[in-house]
Design a protein around this motif. Structure first.
Motif, mmCIF file in Angstrom:
data_model
loop_
_atom_site.group_PDB
_atom_site.id
_atom_site.type_symbol
_atom_site.label_atom_id
_atom_site.label_comp_id
_atom_site.label_asym_id
_atom_site.label_seq_id
_atom_site.Cartn_x
_atom_site.Cartn_y
_atom_site.Cartn_z
ATOM 1 N N LYS A 81 0.779 -1.149 0.042
ATOM 2 C CA LYS A 81 -0.007 -0.067 -0.003
ATOM 3 C C LYS A 81 0.968 1.266 -0.074
ATOM 4 N N ASN A 82 2.102 0.906 -0.149
ATOM 5 C CA ASN A 82 3.097 2.106 -0.199
ATOM 6 C C ASN A 82 3.224 2.943 1.232
ATOM 7 N N ILE A 83 2.985 2.035 2.227
ATOM 8 C CA ILE A 83 3.168 2.790 3.547
ATOM 9 C C ILE A 83 4.182 2.067 4.528
ATOM 10 N N GLU A 84 4.598 2.815 5.309
ATOM 11 C CA GLU A 84 5.962 2.453 6.117
ATOM 12 C C GLU A 84 5.517 3.247 7.279
ATOM 13 N N ALA A 85 5.269 2.291 8.483
ATOM 14 C CA ALA A 85 5.107 2.957 9.779
ATOM 15 C C ALA A 85 6.098 3.928 10.397
ATOM 16 N N ILE A 86 5.843 4.704 11.057
ATOM 17 C CA ILE A 86 6.503 5.881 11.668
ATOM 18 C C ILE A 86 7.855 5.265 12.153
ATOM 19 N N TRP A 87 7.809 4.310 13.022
ATOM 20 C CA TRP A 87 9.038 3.774 13.627
ATOM 21 C C TRP A 87 9.392 2.371 13.061
ATOM 22 N N HIS A 88 9.099 1.986 12.029
ATOM 23 C CA HIS A 88 9.366 0.940 11.257
ATOM 24 C C HIS A 88 8.994 -0.331 12.068
ATOM 25 N N ASP A 89 10.109 -1.317 12.108
ATOM 26 C CA ASP A 89 9.677 -2.643 12.805
ATOM 27 C C ASP A 89 9.231 -2.274 14.258
ATOM 28 N N GLU A 90 9.544 -1.149 14.933
ATOM 29 C CA GLU A 90 9.390 -0.968 16.264
ATOM 30 C C GLU A 90 7.677 -0.534 16.430
ATOM 31 N N SER A 91 7.368 -0.088 15.252
ATOM 32 C CA SER A 91 5.792 0.132 15.287
ATOM 33 C C SER A 91 4.944 -1.027 15.185
ATOM 34 N N TYR A 92 5.451 -1.774 14.575
ATOM 35 C CA TYR A 92 4.571 -3.105 14.335
ATOM 36 C C TYR A 92 4.761 -4.087 15.293
ATOM 37 N N LEU A 93 5.928 -3.964 16.168
ATOM 38 C CA LEU A 93 6.168 -4.680 17.272
ATOM 39 C C LEU A 93 4.987 -4.333 18.422
ATOM 40 N N ASN A 94 4.977 -3.025 18.654
ATOM 41 C CA ASN A 94 4.034 -2.339 19.494
ATOM 42 C C ASN A 94 2.463 -2.785 19.113
ATOM 43 N N LYS A 95 2.112 -2.800 17.847
ATOM 44 C CA LYS A 95 0.952 -3.469 17.587
ATOM 45 C C LYS A 95 0.617 -4.890 17.919
ATOM 46 N N TYR A 96 1.726 -5.581 17.761
ATOM 47 C CA TYR A 96 1.624 -7.000 18.285
ATOM 48 C C TYR A 96 1.393 -7.192 19.524
ATOM 49 N N PHE A 97 2.242 -6.455 20.368
ATOM 50 C CA PHE A 97 2.234 -6.645 22.098
ATOM 51 C C PHE A 97 0.744 -5.987 22.456
ATOM 52 N N LEU A 98 0.386 -5.220 21.810
ATOM 53 C CA LEU A 98 -1.136 -4.694 22.054
ATOM 54 C C LEU A 98 -2.137 -5.807 22.181
ATOM 55 N N TYR A 99 -2.050 -6.541 21.118
ATOM 56 C CA TYR A 99 -3.102 -7.823 20.960
ATOM 57 C C TYR A 99 -2.426 -9.223 21.534
ATOM 58 N N HIS A 100 -1.218 -9.105 21.835
ATOM 59 C CA HIS A 100 -0.499 -10.524 22.473
ATOM 60 C C HIS A 100 0.093 -10.091 23.362
ATOM 61 N N LYS A 101 -0.234 -9.889 24.607
ATOM 62 C CA LYS A 101 0.252 -9.454 25.846
ATOM 63 C C LYS A 101 1.485 -10.267 26.237
ATOM 64 N N PRO A 102 2.813 -9.410 26.372
ATOM 65 C CA PRO A 102 3.788 -9.880 26.564
ATOM 66 C C PRO A 102 3.746 -10.719 28.072
ATOM 67 N N THR A 103 4.380 -11.742 28.446
ATOM 68 C CA THR A 103 4.370 -12.465 29.733
ATOM 69 C C THR A 103 5.251 -11.991 30.785
ATOM 70 N N LYS A 104 6.249 -11.169 30.281
ATOM 71 C CA LYS A 104 7.047 -10.396 31.293
ATOM 72 C C LYS A 104 7.400 -9.072 30.494
ATOM 73 N N VAL A 105 7.588 -8.033 31.186
ATOM 74 C CA VAL A 105 7.929 -6.843 30.685
ATOM 75 C C VAL A 105 9.292 -6.379 31.222
ATOM 76 N N LEU A 106 10.462 -5.878 30.717
ATOM 77 C CA LEU A 106 11.650 -5.426 31.162
ATOM 78 C C LEU A 106 11.597 -4.081 31.438
ATOM 79 N N SER A 107 12.106 -3.752 32.322
ATOM 80 C CA SER A 107 12.155 -2.188 32.739
ATOM 81 C C SER A 107 13.196 -1.669 31.783
ATOM 82 N N PRO A 108 13.333 -0.225 31.730
ATOM 83 C CA PRO A 108 14.385 0.600 30.862
ATOM 84 C C PRO A 108 15.748 0.187 31.550
ATOM 85 N N GLU A 109 15.775 -0.499 32.803
ATOM 86 C CA GLU A 109 17.295 -0.994 33.308
ATOM 87 C C GLU A 109 17.867 -1.565 31.931
#
Ligand code: UDP
Ligand code: MN
Length: 293
Positions: free
Chosen positions: A235-263
């Motif tokens: 569709k000639n579209i590229e998400a604003i932050w590339h792979d990171e944008s699609y990763l965020n979409k995936y995690f929204l509907y497939h919740k991670p079982t652990k989340v790492l802090s910014p440490e």
């Protein structure tokens, strides 16, 4: 391998049921996934637990074109801090195999150099990681390791990163979005994009440069992200932050079982806030224009 076996011993640590160990940060997501901060876990218990399962951890990194310069420091610091005492396979994806240094590794650790194509645009280099991780998960990783940790290469380990991060599917909080309001998260906001997230949805903003899980979960995640990127490309579209944008979409509907802090993914350009007790994995400063072209 025997010197690795039996290295860790269960301790008699007793958790306290009526007080939490950190009161300054969120320790659990609303779907009951731990958020991993310093002081929230007992590493001795976890080491013994994962050693009992004799786990092998794959650490994947891409060093395409000029990014091969980051490999030496990355591996050297990983030897010092990443999963020390456990079995580790480093997987270095590169188009410049002869530029990858041959390095001496501790017992139980090995490095595989995987030759892959280089794309011209840096955005494509970054995005195509999903396709390659998917393909190698299916062809190779599932027979060799139990977990994958998939990270950026322009980084150095500067404190311990151990089995406390391991889970079926985990993501990492983006260091630049810690205190941000949801509507300010830099999700893709174009409804035409496969990465689209409306302003009133989304839990956290996850970093593209640090995720992981078991092989089946990483296969599903990378397959989704790659397919979504290809559908957008048509569709000639590229998400604003590339792979990171699609990763965020995936995690929204497939919740991670652990989340790492910014440490686990810090950039000293953001300073050192009070809640950040450790900086385990930090960005190596780079000249974007020089290194990407
Ligand atoms: N990368 C690479 N070669 C390139 C561009 C990117 O190998 O020419 C890989 C590398 O692993 C890098 C990752 O893609 O860490 C993401 O790109 P970058 O680190 O430049 O993104 P940033 O962290 O600056 O957002
Ligand atoms: Mn990076």
């Amino acid at each position: 391998m025997d010197s690795i076996k039996g290295k860790f011993h269960i301790t008699n640590f007793l958790p306290c049921l009526v007080s939490s160990r950190r009161s300054d940060v969120l320790m659990m997501t609303p779907w009951f996934a731990p958020i991993v901060w310093d002081g929230t876990y007992n590493i001795d218990i976890l080491n013994a637990h994962f050693q009992q399962r004799n786990v092998c951890i794959g650490l994947t990194v891409f060093a395409i074109k000029k990014y091969t310069v980051f490999v030496q420091t990355f591996i050297e610091t990983a030897e010092k801090y990443f999963m020390v005492g456990h079995k580790v396979n480093y997987y270095v994806f590169t188009d410049r195999v002869t530029d990858i240094p041959i390095m001496e590794l501790a017992e139980g650790r090995q490095m595989r150099v995987l030759r892959v194509p280089a794309y011209q645009r840096w955005q494509d280099v970054s995005m195509r990681r999903m396709e390659m991780l998917r393909d190698y998960s299916y062809q190779q990783f599932r027979g060799e390791v139990d977990y994958l940790v998939c990270v950026d290469v322009d980084m150095r380990f500067s404190d311990e990163v151990g089995v406390e991060i391991l889970s079926d599917l985990f993501g990492t909080l983006h260091p630049g979005m810690c205190g941000a309001k949801r509507e300010h998260y830099t999700y893709e906001r174009n409804p035409q994009s496969e990465a689209y997230i409306p302003f009133d949805e989304g839990d956290f903003y996850y970093a593209g440069g640090y995720f992981g899980g078991n092989i089946e979960e990483i296969y599903k995640l990378t397959n989704f992200c790659h397919n979504a990127m290809m559908a957008d490309k048509d569709k000639n579209i590229e998400a604003i932050w590339h792979d990171e944008s699609y990763l965020n979409k995936y995690f929204l509907y497939h919740k991670p079982t652990k989340v790492l802090s910014p440490e686990y993914l810090w950039d000293n350009g953001f300073g050192i806030p009070k809640f950040l007790k450790r900086q385990r994995f930090v960005a190596v400063p780079k000249n974007h224009n020089e290194i990407r072209n």
